[in-house]
Structure formats: C-alpha cells, structure tokens
Design a protein around this motif. Structure first.
Motif, short mmCIF file in Angstrom:
data_model
loop_
_atom_site.label_atom_id
_atom_site.label_comp_id
_atom_site.label_asym_id
_atom_site.label_seq_id
_atom_site.Cartn_x
_atom_site.Cartn_y
_atom_site.Cartn_z
N GLU A 128 0.84 -1.18 0.00
CA GLU A 128 0.00 0.00 0.00
C GLU A 128 0.89 1.25 0.00
O GLU A 128 1.86 1.34 0.75
CB GLU A 128 -0.90 0.01 1.24
N ASN A 129 0.53 2.22 -0.85
CA ASN A 129 1.34 3.42 -0.99
C ASN A 129 0.40 4.62 -1.17
O ASN A 129 0.16 5.09 -2.27
CB ASN A 129 2.29 3.31 -2.19
N LYS A 130 -0.14 5.11 -0.07
CA LYS A 130 -1.09 6.21 -0.13
C LYS A 130 -0.38 7.50 -0.55
O LYS A 130 0.79 7.72 -0.25
CB LYS A 130 -1.74 6.41 1.24
N LEU A 131 -1.14 8.36 -1.24
CA LEU A 131 -0.59 9.65 -1.64
C LEU A 131 -0.21 10.49 -0.43
O LEU A 131 -0.92 10.48 0.57
CB LEU A 131 -1.63 10.40 -2.49
N PRO A 132 0.90 11.25 -0.50
CA PRO A 132 1.85 11.26 -1.61
C PRO A 132 2.90 10.15 -1.54
O PRO A 132 3.63 9.94 -2.49
CB PRO A 132 2.51 12.63 -1.49
N TYR A 150 -6.67 13.09 -5.61
CA TYR A 150 -5.84 14.29 -5.51
C TYR A 150 -6.73 15.46 -5.12
O TYR A 150 -7.08 16.32 -5.93
CB TYR A 150 -5.14 14.54 -6.85
N ASP A 151 -7.08 15.51 -3.82
CA ASP A 151 -7.96 16.56 -3.33
C ASP A 151 -7.14 17.76 -2.85
O ASP A 151 -5.91 17.81 -3.00
CB ASP A 151 -8.86 16.02 -2.21
N GLY A 152 -7.81 18.74 -2.25
CA GLY A 152 -7.13 19.95 -1.80
C GLY A 152 -6.06 19.68 -0.78
O GLY A 152 -4.99 20.32 -0.79
N ARG A 198 -0.12 19.31 0.25
CA ARG A 198 1.04 18.55 0.71
C ARG A 198 2.06 18.37 -0.40
O ARG A 198 3.28 18.48 -0.17
CB ARG A 198 0.57 17.18 1.23
N VAL A 199 1.58 18.11 -1.61
CA VAL A 199 2.50 17.93 -2.74
C VAL A 199 3.21 19.25 -3.04
O VAL A 199 4.42 19.27 -3.30
CB VAL A 199 1.74 17.41 -3.98
N GLN A 200 2.48 20.36 -3.00
CA GLN A 200 3.12 21.65 -3.25
C GLN A 200 4.19 21.94 -2.20
O GLN A 200 5.27 22.46 -2.52
CB GLN A 200 2.09 22.77 -3.28
N ARG A 201 3.94 21.58 -0.95
CA ARG A 201 4.96 21.78 0.09
C ARG A 201 6.20 20.92 -0.19
O ARG A 201 7.33 21.36 0.05
CB ARG A 201 4.38 21.44 1.47
N LEU A 202 5.98 19.71 -0.72
CA LEU A 202 7.11 18.86 -1.08
C LEU A 202 7.95 19.50 -2.19
O LEU A 202 9.18 19.51 -2.13
CB LEU A 202 6.62 17.48 -1.52
N ARG A 218 8.80 8.12 -4.77
CA ARG A 218 7.60 7.36 -4.48
C ARG A 218 7.38 6.37 -5.63
O ARG A 218 8.10 6.41 -6.63
CB ARG A 218 6.38 8.27 -4.33
N PHE A 219 6.40 5.51 -5.49
CA PHE A 219 6.05 4.64 -6.60
C PHE A 219 4.53 4.58 -6.73
O PHE A 219 3.79 4.85 -5.78
CB PHE A 219 6.62 3.22 -6.43
N ASN A 220 4.08 4.23 -7.92
CA ASN A 220 2.68 3.86 -8.12
C ASN A 220 2.67 2.49 -8.76
O ASN A 220 3.70 1.96 -9.18
CB ASN A 220 1.93 4.90 -8.96
#
Length: 263
Positions: free
Chosen positions: A26-30, A167-169, A174-178, A190-192
C-alpha cells in the motif's frame, strides 16, 4: 527482458522480470521517502528495449512526447548537465549507453538528447514569483500512463492532477509543500502501481476519453513507476523523473507474493 519489435503505438512486449520495490504494498498519496542520489538513474534489464522504443517515438511522434517552454530552456540544459555528470562521467560531446549505442549530445535540444540517453522520462516544473504552484514547463515523456503531455503542458500541479479523484485539496497542498521544500542533492521518491491488460509503454489517454476500468487483479501485467523529485541547483527548477517497470503478473507474484498477502 522480453521484447517484440513493432512500430510505435502498437502492442509492445518490453518487459522487466522484476521490480526493485514492492508494487503490491500500500502506498497512499503522496507516499514520499528519501532517496540516495547514487540510486537515481539506474538502468535495468529492459534498457535496450526501452531505449529503442524511446528513439522510435522521438523520431515518429516528437510533438506528442516532447514539449518545452522557451523560458525553461536553461533548466533543460542544466538537467542534461546533471544527468551527464551523474550517469556518464561528465561527458559533453557524446556518450556510450549501457546497451553499447553511442549518442552525440545536442545541447540545443536537451530534452530530446535526454530521451536518447536515459531510460527515464523527465518533467521540468517551475514556480515563478507570481504563481502559487509549480507549472509543467517542459518534459520528455515517451511512456505516459493514461495521460497526454500536450494537455498537461504549462498547467500547474493541481491542473495536471484534476482528473485524479484522490488528488484533493489536502493532497495538493502537501504535494506543493514537497515541491517547495525539496533540497539540492536530497531527492525524494515514491512509486505507483496498477494492473494493465496490455503491456504498452506508450499509453496516453485524453482527459475526455473513457476511463479504463479494466485495472483489476486478474490483468496480466503490472505497470509501476519509480518517481523521483529533485531540485536543480542553478535554475532551482524541480525535476520529476519517471522510471517505468512493466512486469508480467507471474513474475510479480514470484518476487513479491500474492496480492492479498502484500496488502
């Protein structure tokens, strides 16, 4: 590695036998973790097959797999320099790839050159002073998985991902902070992973096209991407590199066990 030669857009059999990360986990976003710089850009057994496919796509469908904003040209050249320093001993005129092919380096066409010397796809994302998000200002994307570069080009992160239900708000912030926080020399990864009915590496999909709902556990192929985020030191652009693995289900199970056990 299994390979069957054909023309771009046809069904291809360019497969790895293994994946270095567990795609069933399991690899939850992000789903981000640190990566050692030494582990970036590692060729694998499918290198020759994937490179031949990349060259064919760049020759036959360049406008579909390569886009670059002129303002992002310095970042594209800096990325080429970084890759050459990291993977090819600082070469500046030509390189010999792991499959024995020699490639002349074209500094005036840096993304196409990257597409011919690396197994990875590369996206350039830049955040200008008047922007709240990083914007996709350039990419060589030979192996898209259900998205189309020309639609996403020059969009901000949330615009790129607006068709992704998860990909909600909150995830977007969180992605923008990364992207804001990633440091030079300290990449993140990361992986998908998703099951596919066909092993096509070049698998674009327009946003208004019907979604493929066939990604069930009984599909015969696992597609998993190792996605790396890193920052360029001079232009400060963020690079998103994608190493694509396509593995037959029986090989995934032999390496990582059953779906139920991994989840």
């Amino acid at each position: 590695m299994q390979m069957r030669n054909s023309t771009p857009g046809a069904t291809h059999m360019i497969l790895q036998k293994s994946i270095p990360h567990n795609p069933l986990a399991e690899n939850k976003l992000p789903g981000i973790a640190p990566l050692q710089m030494a582990d970036w850009l590692q060729p694998d057994e499918a290198f020759a097959g994937q490179m031949a496919e990349r060259e064919a796509l760049l020759a036959a469908a360049r406008d579909q797999v390569l886009q670059l904003d002129p303002a992002a040209f310095p970042a594209a050249q800096e990325l080429l320099q970084l890759v050459l320093d990291h993977r090819y001993g600082g070469a500046r005129d030509q390189v010999t790839r792991p499959d024995g092919v020699t490639v002349s380096l074209d500094w005036q066409d840096p993304l196409a050159t990257l597409g011919q010397i690396c197994q990875e796809d590369f996206c350039i994302l830049e955040r200008h002073e008047d922007s709240r998000e990083h914007v996709l200002t350039g990419a060589v994307l030979c192996f898209p998985a259900s998205w189309t570069l020309r639609e996403k080009f020059m969009r901000p992160l949330i615009g790129i991902h607006h068709t992704v239900d998860s990909y909600d708000g909150n995830i977007a912030a969180r992605v923008q902070r990364l992207f804001d926080g990633v440091q030079v020399g300290r990449p993140l990864w990361r992986f998908n992973a998703l099951w596919y009915q066909a092993p096509d590496l070049h698998a674009p999909r327009l946003e208004n096209a019907p979604r493929d709902d066939s990604h069930a556990d009984d599909a015969p192929y696992m597609r998993s991407e190792q996605q790396v985020i890193l920052r360029l030191p001079k232009t400060r652009a963020v690079i998103f590199s994608i190493h694509t693995y396509m593995v037959h289900k029986q090989d995934v199970m032999a390496q990582w066990g059953s779906v139920s056990a991994a989840r």
